[in-house]
Scaffold this motif. Structure first.
Motif, PDB file in Angstrom:
ATOM      1  N   ASP A  54     -17.261   0.982  14.804  1.00  0.00           N
ATOM      2  CA  ASP A  54     -18.182   1.702  13.814  1.00  0.00           C
ATOM      3  C   ASP A  54     -17.415   1.817  12.656  1.00  0.00           C
ATOM      4  O   ASP A  54     -16.648   2.818  12.147  1.00  0.00           O
ATOM      5  N   ALA A  55     -17.859   0.711  11.669  1.00  0.00           N
ATOM      6  CA  ALA A  55     -16.987   0.580  10.580  1.00  0.00           C
ATOM      7  C   ALA A  55     -18.060   0.926   9.287  1.00  0.00           C
ATOM      8  O   ALA A  55     -19.475   0.665   9.464  1.00  0.00           O
ATOM      9  N   SER A  56     -17.576   1.289   8.092  1.00  0.00           N
ATOM     10  CA  SER A  56     -18.194   1.757   6.900  1.00  0.00           C
ATOM     11  C   SER A  56     -17.723   1.038   5.704  1.00  0.00           C
ATOM     12  O   SER A  56     -16.350   1.177   5.374  1.00  0.00           O
TER      13      SER A  56
ATOM     14  N   GLN B 184     -15.590  18.267   9.326  1.00  0.00           N
ATOM     15  CA  GLN B 184     -14.773  19.046  10.290  1.00  0.00           C
ATOM     16  C   GLN B 184     -13.173  18.841  10.161  1.00  0.00           C
ATOM     17  O   GLN B 184     -12.985  17.491   9.726  1.00  0.00           O
ATOM     18  N   PRO B 185     -12.374  19.682  10.821  1.00  0.00           N
ATOM     19  CA  PRO B 185     -11.069  19.153  10.750  1.00  0.00           C
ATOM     20  C   PRO B 185     -10.763  17.895  11.702  1.00  0.00           C
ATOM     21  O   PRO B 185     -11.463  17.957  12.578  1.00  0.00           O
ATOM     22  N   ASN B 186     -10.067  16.963  11.313  1.00  0.00           N
ATOM     23  CA  ASN B 186     -10.095  15.859  12.032  1.00  0.00           C
ATOM     24  C   ASN B 186     -11.122  14.950  12.186  1.00  0.00           C
ATOM     25  O   ASN B 186     -11.385  14.069  12.983  1.00  0.00           O
ATOM     26  N   GLU B 187     -12.064  15.126  11.174  1.00  0.00           N
ATOM     27  CA  GLU B 187     -13.366  14.277  11.255  1.00  0.00           C
ATOM     28  C   GLU B 187     -12.950  12.689  10.907  1.00  0.00           C
ATOM     29  O   GLU B 187     -13.872  12.130  11.530  1.00  0.00           O
ATOM     30  N   LEU B 188     -11.953  12.304  10.607  1.00  0.00           N
ATOM     31  CA  LEU B 188     -11.387  10.773  10.374  1.00  0.00           C
ATOM     32  C   LEU B 188     -10.519  10.421  11.154  1.00  0.00           C
ATOM     33  O   LEU B 188     -10.142   9.635  11.244  1.00  0.00           O
TER      34      LEU B 188
ATOM     35  N   TYR C  85     -17.712  11.026   0.471  1.00  0.00           N
ATOM     36  CA  TYR C  85     -17.083   9.617   0.681  1.00  0.00           C
ATOM     37  C   TYR C  85     -16.930   9.736   2.239  1.00  0.00           C
ATOM     38  O   TYR C  85     -16.976   8.969   3.057  1.00  0.00           O
ATOM     39  N   VAL C  86     -16.071  10.938   2.397  1.00  0.00           N
ATOM     40  CA  VAL C  86     -15.879  11.338   3.817  1.00  0.00           C
ATOM     41  C   VAL C  86     -16.929  11.325   4.845  1.00  0.00           C
ATOM     42  O   VAL C  86     -16.984  10.668   5.820  1.00  0.00           O
ATOM     43  N   PHE C  87     -18.307  11.863   4.523  1.00  0.00           N
ATOM     44  CA  PHE C  87     -19.415  11.828   5.166  1.00  0.00           C
ATOM     45  C   PHE C  87     -19.834  10.094   5.388  1.00  0.00           C
ATOM     46  O   PHE C  87     -20.053   9.855   6.753  1.00  0.00           O
ATOM     47  N   LEU C  88     -19.705   9.393   4.393  1.00  0.00           N
ATOM     48  CA  LEU C  88     -20.232   7.950   4.635  1.00  0.00           C
ATOM     49  C   LEU C  88     -19.171   7.365   5.406  1.00  0.00           C
ATOM     50  O   LEU C  88     -19.498   6.011   6.235  1.00  0.00           O
ATOM     51  N   LEU C  89     -17.640   7.675   5.811  1.00  0.00           N
ATOM     52  CA  LEU C  89     -16.733   7.164   6.325  1.00  0.00           C
ATOM     53  C   LEU C  89     -16.756   7.564   7.840  1.00  0.00           C
ATOM     54  O   LEU C  89     -15.951   7.083   8.580  1.00  0.00           O
ATOM     55  N   SER C  90     -17.571   8.485   8.114  1.00  0.00           N
ATOM     56  CA  SER C  90     -17.234   9.290   9.284  1.00  0.00           C
ATOM     57  C   SER C  90     -18.320   8.980  10.077  1.00  0.00           C
ATOM     58  O   SER C  90     -19.403   8.291   9.828  1.00  0.00           O
ATOM     59  N   ALA C  91     -18.452   9.375  11.610  1.00  0.00           N
ATOM     60  CA  ALA C  91     -19.586   8.987  12.563  1.00  0.00           C
ATOM     61  C   ALA C  91     -20.794   9.674  12.149  1.00  0.00           C
ATOM     62  O   ALA C  91     -21.862   9.202  12.701  1.00  0.00           O
TER      63      ALA C  91
ATOM     64  N   VAL D  58      -9.091   3.820  10.685  1.00  0.00           N
ATOM     65  CA  VAL D  58      -7.917   3.238   9.835  1.00  0.00           C
ATOM     66  C   VAL D  58      -8.929   2.777   8.457  1.00  0.00           C
ATOM     67  O   VAL D  58      -9.870   1.929   8.461  1.00  0.00           O
ATOM     68  N   ILE D  59      -8.466   3.290   7.368  1.00  0.00           N
ATOM     69  CA  ILE D  59      -9.358   3.252   6.199  1.00  0.00           C
ATOM     70  C   ILE D  59      -8.710   2.872   4.883  1.00  0.00           C
ATOM     71  O   ILE D  59      -7.683   3.359   4.511  1.00  0.00           O
ATOM     72  N   LEU D  60      -9.009   1.622   4.376  1.00  0.00           N
ATOM     73  CA  LEU D  60      -8.444   1.237   3.046  1.00  0.00           C
ATOM     74  C   LEU D  60      -9.317   1.616   1.906  1.00  0.00           C
ATOM     75  O   LEU D  60     -10.465   1.543   1.734  1.00  0.00           O
ATOM     76  N   ILE D  61      -8.377   2.380   0.856  1.00  0.00           N
ATOM     77  CA  ILE D  61      -9.023   2.871  -0.290  1.00  0.00           C
ATOM     78  C   ILE D  61      -8.289   1.795  -1.527  1.00  0.00           C
ATOM     79  O   ILE D  61      -7.092   2.019  -1.608  1.00  0.00           O
TER      80      ILE D  61
END
Ligand code: NAP
Length: 248
Positions: free
Chosen positions: A148-150, A10-14, A229-235, A18-21
């Motif tokens: 909720d961290a991943s 979804q738009p604004n899914e994340l 990756y977005v799925f695994l980083l999202s709620a 705060v995500i470190l890559i």
């Protein structure tokens, strides 16, 4: 679960995360940094080349996105002081981490074990496996501050297969699967989940080094594999931990 390549964030899914890559200067890490920022994340883009990091940040032109924070860190050369400074800077600027993607990797030498150059072996094992351990070690206090961290390890086919002569690339990817599963077990009563994601064949530098004769045009582009990756980083992936996920 639907195949991850059909997942539509979804738009604004994340938003708010705060995500470190790591390895955000090229290939999949670069595409993911741009995708995550576009989906509302505060991205901390890490890489060994400051100019390439700046170029990635400059590709996100939408004024509604948060500017990327840039974290120059050479995973081959970084020492304890560099990791401590990194954790302090994240704590000071953001107070926590919601996502950590261990994406950076090098192919290393492919040769029979008996002929392997020892320094090249150690270098690849350090970048691909020791550095994710050290980075995780320093980031865990920040990840535990998130509700909720991943943590996501970039995996691949050979993390579950045996192929002769693949040297430290194969061994490091197997080791990372073990680290992922062990860490997921250690954190099973926490708010931090840990998984690995195999993006599948993707047109990048490392792929071309590994398979120079492959048809690049037939491969998926880095941007196409970021959804997993977005799925695994999202709620949406809450509650999922200790899993090896394939893109297709
Ligand atoms: P890539 O285009 O070669 O990107 C690798 C990234 O790692 C680059 O940003 C590179 O930085 C960075 N890196 C290398 N050494 C580093 C160091 N010492 N310190 C910090 N950063 C360093 O390859 P990719 O395909 O996107 O690979 C990303 C991940 O996906 C890897 O873990 C790979 O194993 C995995 N994967 C890829 C495929 C595929 O088909 N492409 C398939 C399965 C899994 P520079 O820009 O400075 O070189």
């Amino acid at each position: 679960m639907q195949p991850l390549n059909q997942y539509q964030p979804q738009p604004n899914e994340l938003q708010g995360r705060v995500i470190l890559i790591t390895g955000a200067t090229d290939g999949i890490g670069k595409a993911l940094a741009i995708a995550a920022a576009t989906l509302g994340a505060q991205v901390i883009a890490s890489g060994r080349n400051q100019k390439k990091l700046e170029a990635v940040a400059n590709q996100v032109t939408d004024p509604s996105t948060l500017p990327m924070a840039l974290l120059p860190l050479d995973l081959e050369k970084a020492g304890p002081a560099d990791y401590e400074a990194m954790a302090e800077a994240i704590e000071k600027n953001f107070g926590r981490l919601d996502g950590l993607v261990h994406n950076a990797a090098i192919l290393g030498e492919r040769a029979p074990i008996e002929h392997h150059d020892i320094q090249k072996w150690l270098r690849a094992m350090h970048v691909n496996t020791n550095a994710p351990f050290i980075l995780t070690r320093h980031c865990l206090p920040l990840l535990k501050k998130s509700s909720d961290a991943s943590i996501v390890f970039s995996s691949c086919d050979i993390a579950t297969e045996v192929r002769a002569y693949w040297g430290p690339y194969l061994v490091s990817k197997w080791a990372n699967e073990g680290m992922m599963r062990m860490l997921a077990d250690e954190l099973s009563n926490s708010t931090v989940r840990v998984n690995s994601f195999n993006p599948g064949t993707t047109n990048t530098k490392i792929r071309m080094q590994a398979f120079p004769a492959e048809n690049r045009d037939a491969m998926q582009k880095p941007a196409a594999v970021t959804k997993g990756y977005v799925f695994l980083l999202s709620a949406h992936s809450q509650g999922m931990t200790g899993q090896h996920i394939n893109n297709n």
